[in-house]
Enzyme design. Structure first.
Site, PDB file in Angstrom:
ATOM      1  CG  ASN A 152      -1.878   1.177   1.233  1.00 46.07           C
ATOM      2  OD1 ASN A 152      -2.840   1.152   0.481  1.00 46.07           O
ATOM      3  ND2 ASN A 152      -1.643   2.188   2.065  1.00 46.07           N
ATOM      4  CD  GLU A 153      -1.413   5.599   0.365  1.00 44.82           C
ATOM      5  OE1 GLU A 153      -2.481   6.104   0.003  1.00 44.82           O
ATOM      6  OE2 GLU A 153      -0.903   5.808   1.498  1.00 44.82           O
ATOM      7  CD  GLU A 312      -6.295   4.591  -0.434  1.00 38.64           C
ATOM      8  OE1 GLU A 312      -6.111   5.666   0.179  1.00 38.64           O
ATOM      9  OE2 GLU A 312      -5.681   3.547  -0.174  1.00 38.64           O
ATOM     10  CD1 TRP A 320      -4.807  12.219   5.904  1.00 32.58           C
ATOM     11  CD2 TRP A 320      -3.538  13.830   5.027  1.00 32.58           C
ATOM     12  NE1 TRP A 320      -5.072  12.260   4.556  1.00 32.58           N
ATOM     13  CE2 TRP A 320      -4.306  13.239   3.991  1.00 32.58           C
ATOM     14  CE3 TRP A 320      -2.676  14.868   4.710  1.00 32.58           C
ATOM     15  CZ2 TRP A 320      -4.228  13.673   2.667  1.00 32.58           C
ATOM     16  CZ3 TRP A 320      -2.591  15.291   3.387  1.00 32.58           C
ATOM     17  CH2 TRP A 320      -3.362  14.682   2.389  1.00 32.58           C
ATOM     18  CE  LYS A 361     -10.214   8.986  17.449  1.00 35.71           C
ATOM     19  NZ  LYS A 361      -8.774   8.647  17.320  1.00 35.71           N
ATOM     20  CG  PHE A 362     -11.715  12.573  13.723  1.00 37.65           C
ATOM     21  CD1 PHE A 362     -12.978  12.345  14.241  1.00 37.65           C
ATOM     22  CD2 PHE A 362     -10.647  12.694  14.604  1.00 37.65           C
ATOM     23  CE1 PHE A 362     -13.188  12.246  15.610  1.00 37.65           C
ATOM     24  CE2 PHE A 362     -10.844  12.607  15.965  1.00 37.65           C
ATOM     25  CZ  PHE A 362     -12.125  12.385  16.475  1.00 37.65           C
ATOM     26  CG  HIS A 363      -9.825   9.859   5.893  1.00 31.25           C
ATOM     27  ND1 HIS A 363     -10.698   9.570   4.870  1.00 31.25           N
ATOM     28  CD2 HIS A 363      -8.663  10.232   5.307  1.00 31.25           C
ATOM     29  CE1 HIS A 363     -10.077   9.753   3.717  1.00 31.25           C
ATOM     30  NE2 HIS A 363      -8.850  10.164   3.948  1.00 31.25           N
TER      31      HIS A 363
END
Length: 673
Positions: A152-153, A312, A320, A361-363
């Site tokens: 991943n990335e 994505e 972030w 969790k805030f994404h």
């Protein structure tokens, strides 16, 4: 021939990262019901699940993954199945602490995040091969499997490790690249500051030094770190190709110039079966839709112009950045369809259901904390329907107008210490030139400096500090054969080893530009200069000036003041059948447009004055037909002229003459033949 299209996916990809392991199984039935409601066609599964799949060394638990893949298949959802090698389990690091990377300062990172990997570690490579092999054997023929997703990335957040294992790997890499210690000394210019080596064992990674280290050594270490990550990708890819033939293999890139500078995506694009990309809006006050278009164009170019996939992006705000605003109504769909316009075969998100715990969790997500009685969910459902109506454009290609030269190796080299000014930055110039072309409503391909450029009437070179002799010849031949070239300052300066080309600046580009530069004279903070044109008009430059001497080129704009007053600032050189322009100071977007307007005239590119600012018009074409995308990023209704009639696919109306595009909306017309 390798397979490049997700297996069994006959519509555009729509969905996101699905992490069912974060939720009790009682939620899974609700998830697939909502996926059907939203029109989800594919989800990414298992990317961070190594600790669950292999809870102890050599002990595997695939039961939960069997159940979720079966449930997805029963509900018509295809699967992009991850190899979870970006996040090794705690037991692995307990047994192999040496697999944690070491910073340039000599600090070994701790377990507890993601991507904390020494890519030279033999233990990591063996463990990654084992879990990948187990997954491939179990799921190679699973009816839900559409795509393999390795790691991943790569390069985020750690690309280079400076441990002793990497030191050994670096020495072997140097021998393979240069052939001898003597050749390394020559390439690195070790006669400077007495850095001469007599054996490979004396060479270490470019760790922290009391003052600036050898720049050529640092550049080679970036190449080594990138090649080492790519070697690990190939190892997993080859396992999957062998055990799961016919299913394409990818890894998600991050080509946006502001997000990843550690990976040479020209090289990586040749290794994956399908180019995929992650993109997130950088909310720093600039026009975010311009950076989005740039990232999409760059990704398509890495794919060689072929269709690619947005794997994505976000439904709304991320978590972030220093400030993380929500997307405005309609912005999610507009962002998604902008990627599709520029070649993506769908629009995927991170993630499906918003996490309750952990760092993200805030994404935002497709199913937010607010649930289905929310604007985000309603827009997700609408987007799913819109993408379904566009299935006919699969396989078509975005039609470019011009090209921009970009090279990651040049960016790496220019980013090293002790350059003429800290105010010049390669990405800033690329952004500025791209924005100028965007505002002229031109669709941009990116190109490697040694690539064939003959298809493009105009090529711009915003920042090519590192220019090989082959690239210099390529750009000269492009102009001689009738092309129009625009080059910005501090280009053509060094070769692939960061050694200054012999003779006067701009080195490898002297002949094509028809000039030399005696000296640079960067400006102080806040200083600017005025340059004047033949009609008396004036533009303002800052950051950089040069003492240019014409060697065949003719001055078009001249420094009116500053260190180089009276000297050429912008030149034009007729060479063979074409023209090369040179811009020797930093101009803003509005001023660049004046120069590019003249270059476009040389290239025979007609101005598109009928299109308002911040209204994108992009075309995809192929066996499936011709599709015109019109994206209105403004707060005003607009009308886009149409050269042909067609059907507007998102609403079903006949389109002719002018296409109405409401404020913030997108329209897609399938043009009649």
């Amino acid at each position: 021939m390798r397979e490049t299209t997700p297996k069994g996916l006959h519509r555009l990809a729509f969905g996101g990262d699905y992490n069912p392991e974060q939720w009790p199984e009682s939620v899974w039935q609700e998830d697939v019901r909502l996926m059907r409601e939203a029109g989800v066609t594919m989800v990414s599964v298992g990317i961070f699940s190594w600790a669950l799949l292999e809870p102890e060394p050599g002990t595997y638990d695939f039961g939960w993954l069997d159940r979720i893949l079966g449930l997805l298949h029963e509900n018509g959802v295809r699967v992009d199945l991850g190899t979870p090698t970006v996040a090794p389990p705690a037991w692995f690091y307990r047994a192999h602490p040496e697999a944690l990377p070491v910073s340039r300062e000599g600090v070994r990172y701790s377990y507890g995040s993601r991507g904390a990997i020494c890519h030279s570690s033999p233990a990591y490579r063996e463990a990654a091969a084992r879990i990948t092999t187990q997954l491939a054997r179990r799921y190679a023929t699973h009816p839900a499997l559409a795509l393999w997703h390795v790691h991943n990335e790569y390069g985020v957040p750690v690309s280079a490790c400076y441990c002793d294992t990497c030191a050994d790997g670096f020495r072997r890499w140097l021998d393979a690249r240069h052939g001898s210690v003597e050749a390394v000394n020559e390439a690195w210019g070790t006669a400077f500051w007495g850095q001469h080596y007599t054996s490979y064992e004396q060479i270490d990674p470019p760790r922290l030094t009391p003052t600036v280290g050898n720049p050529a050594q640092q550049l080679d270490y970036r190449r080594f770190a990138d090649a080492t990550m790519r070697e690990n990708f190939r190892a997993e890819r080859d396992v999957l190709h062998r055990l799961s033939p016919g299913v394409p293999v990818t890894t998600n890139f991050m080509t946006a110039l502001s997000q990843s500078d550690s990976v040479d995506y020209w090289a990586w694009g040749r290794e994956v079966d399908l180019v995929t990309n992650d993109h997130y809006l950088i909310t720093d006050g600039r026009r975010t839709h311009v950076n989005l278009a740039m990232a999409a164009d760059l990704t398509r170019s890495v794919a060689g112009g072929a269709p690619w996939l947005l794997l994505e992006h976000s439904t709304s705000g991320v978590n972030w950045q220093p400030r993380n605003p929500a997307k405005r109504p309609g912005e999610m769909a507009r962002n998604s369809l902008a990627h599709v316009a520029r070649g993506s075969e769908g629009a995927m998100f991170f993630q499906w259901r918003q996490s309750r715990r952990g760092a993200e969790k805030f994404h935002s997500s497709m199913v937010p904390h607010a649930g289905t009685d929310s604007r985000v969910w309603r827009e997700v459902v609408r987007l799913g329907a819109d993408l379904d109506s566009l299935a006919g454009l699969r396989g078509t290609r975005t039609v470019p107008d011009v090209a921009m030269v970009w090279d990651w190796h040049s960016w790496w080299a220019q980013s090293l210490e002790w350059r003429p000014t800290e105010d010049h930055e390669a990405r800033e110039r690329a952004d500025a030139f791209y924005e100028t072309l965007y505002d002229r409503h031109l669709t941009v391909d990116f190109a490697h400096p040694e690539a064939d450029l003959s298809a493009y009437p105009l090529v711009v070179v915003p920042a090519l500090y590192l220019t090989t002799e082959a690239a210099g010849r390529n750009l000269r031949e492009y102009v001689e054969n009738g092309g129009t070239l625009v080059v910005s300052y501090f280009s053509g300066i060094v070769d692939e080893h960061d050694a200054v080309h012999p003779g006067a600046y701009p080195g490898a580009l002297r002949d094509v530009l028809g000039l030399t530069v005696e000296e640079w004279s960067p400006l102080g903070e806040g200083e600017s200069v005025r340059i004047t044109g033949p009609d008396g008009a004036s533009l303002t430059g800052d950051v950089w000036t040069e003492f240019v001497v014409e060697r065949g080129a003719r001055p078009v704009w001249t420094y009116a003041d500053g260190p180089a007053a009276g000297r050429p600032a912008v030149t034009r050189h007729r060479l063979g059948e074409g023209t090369a322009w040179y811009v020797s100071t930093r101009l803003d977007v509005a001023s660049l447009d004046v120069i590019l307007s003249a270059a476009c005239e040389d290239a025979g590119i007609e101005p598109r004055v009928e299109l308002p600012r911040d209204v994108e018009v992009v075309r995809r074409s192929g066996d499936g037909g011709d599709f015109l995308f019109a994206l209105n990023h403004t707060a005003h209704d607009v009308k886009v002229p149409l050269e042909a009639t067609g059907i507007e696919l998102l609403g079903g109306e006949h389109a002719a003459g002018h296409l109405p595009v409401p404020a913030g909306a997108v329209r897609v017309v399938r043009l009649d033949a």
